[in-house]
Motif scaffolding. Structure first.
Motif, PDB file in Angstrom:
ATOM      1  N   ALA A 137      -4.122  31.941  65.088  1.00 12.48           N
ATOM      2  CA  ALA A 137      -4.289  32.256  63.667  1.00 12.48           C
ATOM      3  C   ALA A 137      -4.071  33.729  63.374  1.00 12.48           C
ATOM      4  N   MET A 138      -4.520  34.600  64.266  1.00 10.91           N
ATOM      5  CA  MET A 138      -4.522  36.026  63.991  1.00 10.91           C
ATOM      6  C   MET A 138      -3.314  36.766  64.549  1.00 10.91           C
ATOM      7  N   ALA A 139      -2.689  36.236  65.601  1.00 13.73           N
ATOM      8  CA  ALA A 139      -1.624  36.989  66.257  1.00 13.73           C
ATOM      9  C   ALA A 139      -0.408  36.153  66.621  1.00 13.73           C
ATOM     10  N   GLY A 140      -0.414  34.878  66.242  1.00 19.86           N
ATOM     11  CA  GLY A 140       0.676  34.001  66.656  1.00 19.86           C
ATOM     12  C   GLY A 140       2.035  34.369  66.118  1.00 19.86           C
ATOM     13  N   ASP A 141       2.088  35.152  65.022  1.00 16.08           N
ATOM     14  CA  ASP A 141       3.367  35.506  64.399  1.00 16.08           C
ATOM     15  C   ASP A 141       3.731  36.985  64.562  1.00 16.08           C
ATOM     16  N   ILE A 142       3.016  37.706  65.409  1.00 15.39           N
ATOM     17  CA  ILE A 142       3.288  39.134  65.573  1.00 15.39           C
ATOM     18  C   ILE A 142       4.499  39.334  66.480  1.00 15.39           C
ATOM     19  N   ASP A 143       5.483  40.052  65.988  1.00 14.53           N
ATOM     20  CA  ASP A 143       6.685  40.317  66.774  1.00 14.53           C
ATOM     21  C   ASP A 143       6.332  41.039  68.066  1.00 14.53           C
ATOM     22  N   GLY A 144       6.936  40.587  69.148  1.00 15.50           N
ATOM     23  CA  GLY A 144       6.743  41.234  70.437  1.00 15.50           C
ATOM     24  C   GLY A 144       5.553  40.729  71.224  1.00 15.50           C
ATOM     25  N   LEU A 145       4.765  39.839  70.612  1.00 14.66           N
ATOM     26  CA  LEU A 145       3.603  39.291  71.303  1.00 14.66           C
ATOM     27  C   LEU A 145       3.717  37.776  71.414  1.00 14.66           C
ATOM     28  N   GLU A 146       2.940  37.219  72.319  1.00 16.25           N
ATOM     29  CA  GLU A 146       2.981  35.776  72.563  1.00 16.25           C
ATOM     30  C   GLU A 146       1.578  35.290  72.902  1.00 16.25           C
ATOM     31  N   VAL A 147       1.235  34.118  72.403  1.00  8.79           N
ATOM     32  CA  VAL A 147      -0.015  33.452  72.767  1.00  8.79           C
ATOM     33  C   VAL A 147       0.313  32.388  73.806  1.00  8.79           C
ATOM     34  N   THR A 148      -0.332  32.450  74.960  1.00 11.91           N
ATOM     35  CA  THR A 148      -0.051  31.490  76.025  1.00 11.91           C
ATOM     36  C   THR A 148      -0.575  30.108  75.654  1.00 11.91           C
ATOM     37  N   ASP A 149      -0.145  29.107  76.404  1.00 13.17           N
ATOM     38  CA  ASP A 149      -0.700  27.769  76.226  1.00 13.17           C
ATOM     39  C   ASP A 149      -2.201  27.814  76.485  1.00 13.17           C
ATOM     40  N   SER A 150      -2.945  27.006  75.760  1.00 17.32           N
ATOM     41  CA  SER A 150      -4.394  27.003  75.911  1.00 17.32           C
ATOM     42  C   SER A 150      -4.804  26.291  77.199  1.00 17.32           C
ATOM     43  N   PHE A 151      -6.012  26.621  77.663  1.00 18.45           N
ATOM     44  CA  PHE A 151      -6.559  25.973  78.857  1.00 18.45           C
ATOM     45  C   PHE A 151      -8.071  25.865  78.710  1.00 18.45           C
ATOM     46  N   GLU A 152      -8.673  24.957  79.471  1.00 23.19           N
ATOM     47  CA  GLU A 152     -10.120  24.762  79.450  1.00 23.19           C
ATOM     48  C   GLU A 152     -10.707  25.319  80.734  1.00 23.19           C
ATOM     49  N   HIS A 153     -11.619  26.267  80.591  1.00 22.12           N
ATOM     50  CA  HIS A 153     -12.302  26.824  81.758  1.00 22.12           C
ATOM     51  C   HIS A 153     -13.664  26.159  81.936  1.00 22.12           C
ATOM     52  N   GLU A 154     -14.454  26.148  80.903  1.00 20.41           N
ATOM     53  CA  GLU A 154     -15.719  25.431  80.857  1.00 20.41           C
ATOM     54  C   GLU A 154     -15.800  24.733  79.507  1.00 20.41           C
ATOM     55  N   LEU A 155     -16.792  23.877  79.361  1.00 19.81           N
ATOM     56  CA  LEU A 155     -17.007  23.210  78.083  1.00 19.81           C
ATOM     57  C   LEU A 155     -17.536  24.235  77.095  1.00 19.81           C
ATOM     58  N   SER A 156     -16.735  24.575  76.095  1.00 20.11           N
ATOM     59  CA  SER A 156     -17.104  25.597  75.110  1.00 20.11           C
ATOM     60  C   SER A 156     -17.152  24.947  73.733  1.00 20.11           C
ATOM     61  N   ILE A 157     -18.350  24.926  73.155  1.00 16.02           N
ATOM     62  CA  ILE A 157     -18.577  24.221  71.897  1.00 16.02           C
ATOM     63  C   ILE A 157     -19.230  25.162  70.897  1.00 16.02           C
ATOM     64  N   GLY A 158     -18.644  25.272  69.708  1.00 12.79           N
ATOM     65  CA  GLY A 158     -19.174  26.154  68.678  1.00 12.79           C
ATOM     66  C   GLY A 158     -20.138  25.440  67.752  1.00 12.79           C
ATOM     67  N   ALA A 159     -21.095  26.222  67.214  1.00 12.18           N
ATOM     68  CA  ALA A 159     -22.092  25.674  66.303  1.00 12.18           C
ATOM     69  C   ALA A 159     -22.695  26.803  65.484  1.00 12.18           C
TER      70      ALA A 159
END
Length: 288
Positions: free
Chosen positions: A200-222
């Motif tokens: 959302a914040m940096a996906g369209d910035i020239d010269g930068l790249e967001v890598t594919d996502s990965f799961e390290h631990e179960l991360s749940i927001g609330a």
């Protein structure tokens, strides 16, 4: 990328700890809202919660949920403020500066020692912000182990904690904007954060790249609350359950890029996330 709108009274950690109760952060919320005042803190991180630069109004997935539940359904008179330092969110809550944190905060055992959490809302994955083309080929924390790169994470965020556990040397920044600027300006090779935020914040910035996502631990927001505000948590959870069951929750957050894939595993509770081993929970709810 720096947000121009900052909340009134955003304070340093030292000042926050010295605060006496403001608003309703004294654990006194009982029954339905009936116009009772409620102060909610957000953190400037898209797509969860931030201040829109054009309108100056709070927005984001967690803010949409907070407004629907606290204001529309429970009848509270809410005030939403931005805290620009992630590390101040829970200290500000416990100091009584606000009643609720609406920032997509992941439920962890360490945080549960200081705050109460509503039931699970959003499932998070992690990604890296890197130079376009990902010249160092980093895709997960294992790749960072021996890479010898300059890595940053948000201070107090789960990504920083995970890298500490993995023995990955890294620095921390106070805001998501700062982490993006570190990579964009060449002061860091990698910024680790939730995949949704980086897209959302940096996906369209020239010269930068967001890598594919990965799961390290179960991360749940609330949403986070004062431990003594049991009635408020129960009120919130009852309305949240209705939103989840009816599908209205997904409708609220879809506008901000979330989908069925980010809904928490069925049956998972905040209590489990607070008290049980993260690896065992991941095996039970994700890996199967």
């Amino acid at each position: 990328k720096t947000h121009s709108a900052r909340a009134m009274g955003a304070l340093s950690a030292t000042a926050l700890l010295a605060l006496t109760a403001c608003g309703n952060g004294d654990g006194g919320n009982e029954g339905d809202g009936d116009g009772e005042e409620l102060t909610i803190a957000l953190f400037g991180e898209e797509p969860y919660s931030w201040i829109d630069e054009e309108s100056g109004e709070p927005t984001g997935a967690t803010i949409a949920v907070a407004e629907e539940i606290f204001e529309n359904r429970l009848g509270y008179d809410i005030t939403i403020e931005e805290e620009p330092d992630w590390d101040n969110l829970i200290p500000g809550l416990t100091a009584g500066h606000w009643d609720v944190v609406s920032a997509g905060m992941s439920i962890t055992g360490e945080r549960c020692a200081e705050a109460a959490f509503g039931e699970p809302e959003l499932l998070y994955t992690t990604a890296f912000l890197v130079e376009e083309g990902n010249p160092h080929g980093v895709e997960d924390f294992e790749d960072l182990q021996e890479a010898g790169l300059d890595v940053v994470a948000l201070s107090g965020a789960v990504e920083s904690g995970w890298m500490e556990e993995e023995g990955i040397d890294h620095d921390t920044v106070g805001s998501a904007d700062d982490g993006i600027e570190f990579v964009e300006g060449g002061r860091a090779d990698v910024f680790a954060l939730t995949a949704a935020s980086l897209e959302a914040m940096a996906g369209d910035i020239d010269g930068l790249e967001v890598t594919d996502s990965f799961e390290h631990e179960l991360s749940i927001g609330a949403h986070a609350f004062l431990p003594e505000d049991e009635d408020l948590v129960e009120e919130f959870n009852a309305e949240l359950a209705e939103l989840m069951e009816s599908g209205e929750y997904l409708e609220l957050v879809e506008e901000f890029g979330f989908s069925e894939d980010e809904m928490p595993p069925s049956g998972l509770t905040a209590q489990e996330l607070c008290e049980e081993d993260p690896d065992e929970l991941a095996e039970e709810y994700i890996e199967d």
